[in-house]
Design a protein around this motif. Structure first.
Motif: not given
Length: 94
Positions: A62-75
């Motif tokens: 994740s240092a070079d290419a961190p994961r990006v959240a595209t939506s709000v996490p569900g329940r």
């Protein structure tokens, strides 16, 4: 005691188990008894627990290419429990 790697100019590399206070001084080769110098290498990460090793790998990725959240996490995973006591039904809910 820790294990250190040394290199003899004639015989090659060998490992020596020595106290930490003697790690800076050279060692004599076990084959030819000649002087040798200490060689530094990569740490033995395979000795780490699997969970810690995977966390370190994820941190490195994740240092070079961190994961990006595209939506709000569900329940997901949360289940609604019904109160068994009628007095609990009157409590405020989050």
């Amino acid at each position: 005691m820790p294990t250190y790697r040394y290199a003899c100019a004639e015989c090659g590399a060998f490992d020596a188990i020595r106290p930490m206070r003697e790690s800076g001084s050279g060692a004599s080769c076990p084959i030819c008894a000649g002087p040798s110098r200490r060689v530094f290498g990569a740490p033995a990460l395979r000795a780490l627990p699997a969970g810690l090793r995977s966390a370190l790998d994820a941190q490195h990725r994740s240092a070079d290419a961190p994961r990006v959240a595209t939506s709000v996490p569900g329940r997901a995973g949360r289940t609604q429990r019904r109160a068994t006591d009628p007095r609990q039904l009157r409590l405020p809910r989050p």
